[in-house]
Design a protein around this motif. Structure first.
Motif, PDB file in Angstrom:
ATOM      1  N   PHE A  19      -0.824  -4.489  -8.741  1.00 38.11           N
ATOM      2  CA  PHE A  19      -0.180  -3.215  -8.432  1.00 38.11           C
ATOM      3  C   PHE A  19       0.293  -2.495  -9.694  1.00 38.11           C
ATOM      4  CE2 PHE A  19       1.113  -5.093  -4.061  1.00 38.11           C
ATOM      5  CZ  PHE A  19      -0.115  -4.750  -3.515  1.00 38.11           C
ATOM      6  N   MET A  20       0.765  -3.243 -10.685  1.00 41.54           N
ATOM      7  CA  MET A  20       1.219  -2.619 -11.940  1.00 41.54           C
ATOM      8  C   MET A  20       0.068  -1.943 -12.680  1.00 41.54           C
ATOM      9  SD  MET A  20       4.456  -2.670 -12.352  1.00 41.54           S
ATOM     10  CE  MET A  20       4.577  -2.215 -14.068  1.00 41.54           C
ATOM     11  N   SER A  21      -1.146  -2.414 -12.461  1.00 43.36           N
ATOM     12  CA  SER A  21      -2.308  -1.809 -13.109  1.00 43.36           C
ATOM     13  C   SER A  21      -2.812  -0.588 -12.341  1.00 43.36           C
ATOM     14  CB  SER A  21      -3.429  -2.837 -13.263  1.00 43.36           C
ATOM     15  OG  SER A  21      -3.973  -3.171 -12.000  1.00 43.36           O
ATOM     16  N   GLY A  22      -2.078  -0.184 -11.293  1.00 45.93           N
ATOM     17  CA  GLY A  22      -2.461   0.991 -10.514  1.00 45.93           C
ATOM     18  C   GLY A  22      -3.339   0.672  -9.325  1.00 45.93           C
ATOM     19  N   GLY A  23      -3.504  -0.602  -9.033  1.00 46.75           N
ATOM     20  CA  GLY A  23      -4.352  -1.015  -7.922  1.00 46.75           C
ATOM     21  C   GLY A  23      -3.644  -0.958  -6.582  1.00 46.75           C
ATOM     22  N   SER A  24      -4.433  -1.049  -5.537  1.00 46.94           N
ATOM     23  CA  SER A  24      -3.909  -1.083  -4.173  1.00 46.94           C
ATOM     24  C   SER A  24      -4.705  -2.128  -3.406  1.00 46.94           C
ATOM     25  CB  SER A  24      -4.049   0.284  -3.511  1.00 46.94           C
ATOM     26  OG  SER A  24      -5.418   0.618  -3.351  1.00 46.94           O
ATOM     27  N   LEU A  25      -4.171  -2.574  -2.287  1.00 43.09           N
ATOM     28  CA  LEU A  25      -4.847  -3.588  -1.475  1.00 43.09           C
ATOM     29  C   LEU A  25      -4.630  -3.356   0.007  1.00 43.09           C
ATOM     30  CD1 LEU A  25      -4.099  -7.053  -3.145  1.00 43.09           C
ATOM     31  CD2 LEU A  25      -6.313  -5.957  -2.908  1.00 43.09           C
ATOM     32  N   THR A  26      -5.671  -3.644   0.764  1.00 35.44           N
ATOM     33  CA  THR A  26      -5.567  -3.745   2.212  1.00 35.44           C
ATOM     34  C   THR A  26      -5.706  -5.228   2.557  1.00 35.44           C
ATOM     35  OG1 THR A  26      -7.940  -3.575   2.591  1.00 35.44           O
ATOM     36  CG2 THR A  26      -6.691  -1.505   2.556  1.00 35.44           C
ATOM     37  N   TYR A  27      -5.474  -5.563   3.799  1.00 36.00           N
ATOM     38  CA  TYR A  27      -5.617  -6.954   4.243  1.00 36.00           C
ATOM     39  C   TYR A  27      -7.020  -7.471   3.946  1.00 36.00           C
ATOM     40  CZ  TYR A  27      -5.891 -11.019   7.253  1.00 36.00           C
ATOM     41  OH  TYR A  27      -6.072 -12.287   7.724  1.00 36.00           O
ATOM     42  N   ARG A  67     -13.272  -0.532  11.637  1.00 33.30           N
ATOM     43  CA  ARG A  67     -13.361  -1.010  13.009  1.00 33.30           C
ATOM     44  C   ARG A  67     -12.816   0.000  14.025  1.00 33.30           C
ATOM     45  NH1 ARG A  67     -11.770  -4.947   9.617  1.00 33.30           N
ATOM     46  NH2 ARG A  67      -9.586  -4.786  10.141  1.00 33.30           N
ATOM     47  N   GLY A  68     -12.537   1.207  13.575  1.00 34.71           N
ATOM     48  CA  GLY A  68     -12.058   2.235  14.487  1.00 34.71           C
ATOM     49  C   GLY A  68     -10.555   2.299  14.628  1.00 34.71           C
ATOM     50  N   GLY A  69      -9.825   1.471  13.909  1.00 37.14           N
ATOM     51  CA  GLY A  69      -8.362   1.465  13.950  1.00 37.14           C
ATOM     52  C   GLY A  69      -7.792   1.917  12.614  1.00 37.14           C
ATOM     53  N   THR A  70      -6.611   1.450  12.317  1.00 44.88           N
ATOM     54  CA  THR A  70      -5.989   1.756  11.025  1.00 44.88           C
ATOM     55  C   THR A  70      -5.549   0.457  10.361  1.00 44.88           C
ATOM     56  OG1 THR A  70      -3.795   1.997  12.001  1.00 44.88           O
ATOM     57  CG2 THR A  70      -5.100   4.013  11.771  1.00 44.88           C
ATOM     58  N   HIS A  71      -5.391   0.530   9.055  1.00 36.44           N
ATOM     59  CA  HIS A  71      -4.844  -0.605   8.321  1.00 36.44           C
ATOM     60  C   HIS A  71      -3.879  -0.092   7.260  1.00 36.44           C
ATOM     61  CE1 HIS A  71      -8.599  -0.497   5.496  1.00 36.44           C
ATOM     62  NE2 HIS A  71      -7.788   0.475   5.239  1.00 36.44           N
ATOM     63  N   ALA A  72      -3.037  -0.991   6.801  1.00 34.74           N
ATOM     64  CA  ALA A  72      -2.048  -0.653   5.775  1.00 34.74           C
ATOM     65  C   ALA A  72      -2.661  -0.894   4.403  1.00 34.74           C
ATOM     66  CB  ALA A  72      -0.800  -1.509   5.949  1.00 34.74           C
ATOM     67  N   ARG A  73      -2.412   0.041   3.501  1.00 32.40           N
ATOM     68  CA  ARG A  73      -2.805  -0.111   2.097  1.00 32.40           C
ATOM     69  C   ARG A  73      -1.515  -0.134   1.289  1.00 32.40           C
ATOM     70  NH1 ARG A  73      -7.083   0.090  -0.994  1.00 32.40           N
ATOM     71  NH2 ARG A  73      -8.451   0.749   0.688  1.00 32.40           N
ATOM     72  N   TYR A  74      -1.307  -1.207   0.527  1.00 37.21           N
ATOM     73  CA  TYR A  74      -0.082  -1.396  -0.248  1.00 37.21           C
ATOM     74  C   TYR A  74      -0.352  -1.091  -1.717  1.00 37.21           C
ATOM     75  CZ  TYR A  74       1.182  -3.967   3.941  1.00 37.21           C
ATOM     76  OH  TYR A  74       1.423  -4.331   5.239  1.00 37.21           O
ATOM     77  N   THR A  79       2.558   4.094 -10.904  1.00 38.74           N
ATOM     78  CA  THR A  79       1.670   3.268 -11.725  1.00 38.74           C
ATOM     79  C   THR A  79       0.298   3.919 -11.871  1.00 38.74           C
ATOM     80  OG1 THR A  79       0.956   2.003  -9.802  1.00 38.74           O
ATOM     81  CG2 THR A  79       2.785   1.083 -11.104  1.00 38.74           C
ATOM     82  N   GLY A  80       0.180   5.152 -11.406  1.00 36.74           N
ATOM     83  CA  GLY A  80      -1.092   5.847 -11.494  1.00 36.74           C
ATOM     84  C   GLY A  80      -1.990   5.630 -10.290  1.00 36.74           C
ATOM     85  N   CYS A  81      -1.486   5.006  -9.258  1.00 43.54           N
ATOM     86  CA  CYS A  81      -2.284   4.773  -8.055  1.00 43.54           C
ATOM     87  C   CYS A  81      -2.525   6.095  -7.343  1.00 43.54           C
ATOM     88  CB  CYS A  81      -1.590   3.793  -7.118  1.00 43.54           C
ATOM     89  SG  CYS A  81      -2.586   3.408  -5.663  1.00 43.54           S
ATOM     90  N   GLU A  82      -3.768   6.351  -6.995  1.00 44.95           N
ATOM     91  CA  GLU A  82      -4.145   7.616  -6.365  1.00 44.95           C
ATOM     92  C   GLU A  82      -3.502   7.831  -4.990  1.00 44.95           C
ATOM     93  OE1 GLU A  82      -8.206   7.624  -4.486  1.00 44.95           O
ATOM     94  OE2 GLU A  82      -8.373   5.751  -5.626  1.00 44.95           O
ATOM     95  N   TYR A  83      -3.075   6.763  -4.338  1.00 43.40           N
ATOM     96  CA  TYR A  83      -2.545   6.879  -2.982  1.00 43.40           C
ATOM     97  C   TYR A  83      -1.102   7.375  -2.931  1.00 43.40           C
ATOM     98  CZ  TYR A  83      -6.748   4.466  -1.635  1.00 43.40           C
ATOM     99  OH  TYR A  83      -8.058   4.134  -1.449  1.00 43.40           O
ATOM    100  N   GLN A  84      -0.392   7.319  -4.034  1.00 37.49           N
ATOM    101  CA  GLN A  84       1.024   7.677  -4.042  1.00 37.49           C
ATOM    102  C   GLN A  84       1.272   9.102  -3.551  1.00 37.49           C
ATOM    103  OE1 GLN A  84       3.171   7.032  -7.690  1.00 37.49           O
ATOM    104  NE2 GLN A  84       4.880   8.261  -7.021  1.00 37.49           N
TER     105      GLN A  84
END
Length: 92
Positions: A19-27, A67-74, A79-84
């Motif tokens: 995460f400090m490198s600007g990354g994000s993750l989903t399950y 799969r047609g639903g939603t998921h959480a991206r953390y 940190t430069g993450c595009e999702y912020q």
């Protein structure tokens, strides 16, 4: 100033570095990297910040999955993450 310590190569440490490198993750992405039970690991990471009386930089955004639903991206804020700056991003 708060001090947060991680056990080297622990899952919270691995997530923190990612995460400090600007990354994000989903399950699904975490699972592919060998990280199991992502929701619990995120909770563990947040607890590290709370135990140190530090403001947690963790954020979450919910997005459609394949799969047609939603998921959480953390990810971490500032940190430069595009999702912020996307609509719907909020503090975890």
């Amino acid at each position: 100033m708060a001090t947060i310590t991680f056990k080297p190569n622990s899952t919270p440490y691995t997530l923190h570095v990612h995460f400090m490198s600007g990354g994000s993750l989903t399950y699904d992405e975490a699972y592919a990297k060998g990280i199991r039970h992502l929701t619990q690991r995120i909770s563990d990471l947040k607890a590290k910040f709370e135990d140190a009386n530090a403001l947690s930089p963790l954020m979450v955004i919910y997005e459609p999955n394949d799969r047609g639903g939603t998921h959480a991206r953390y990810f971490y804020r500032d940190t430069g993450c595009e999702y912020q700056h996307r609509e719907g991003a909020k503090a975890y």
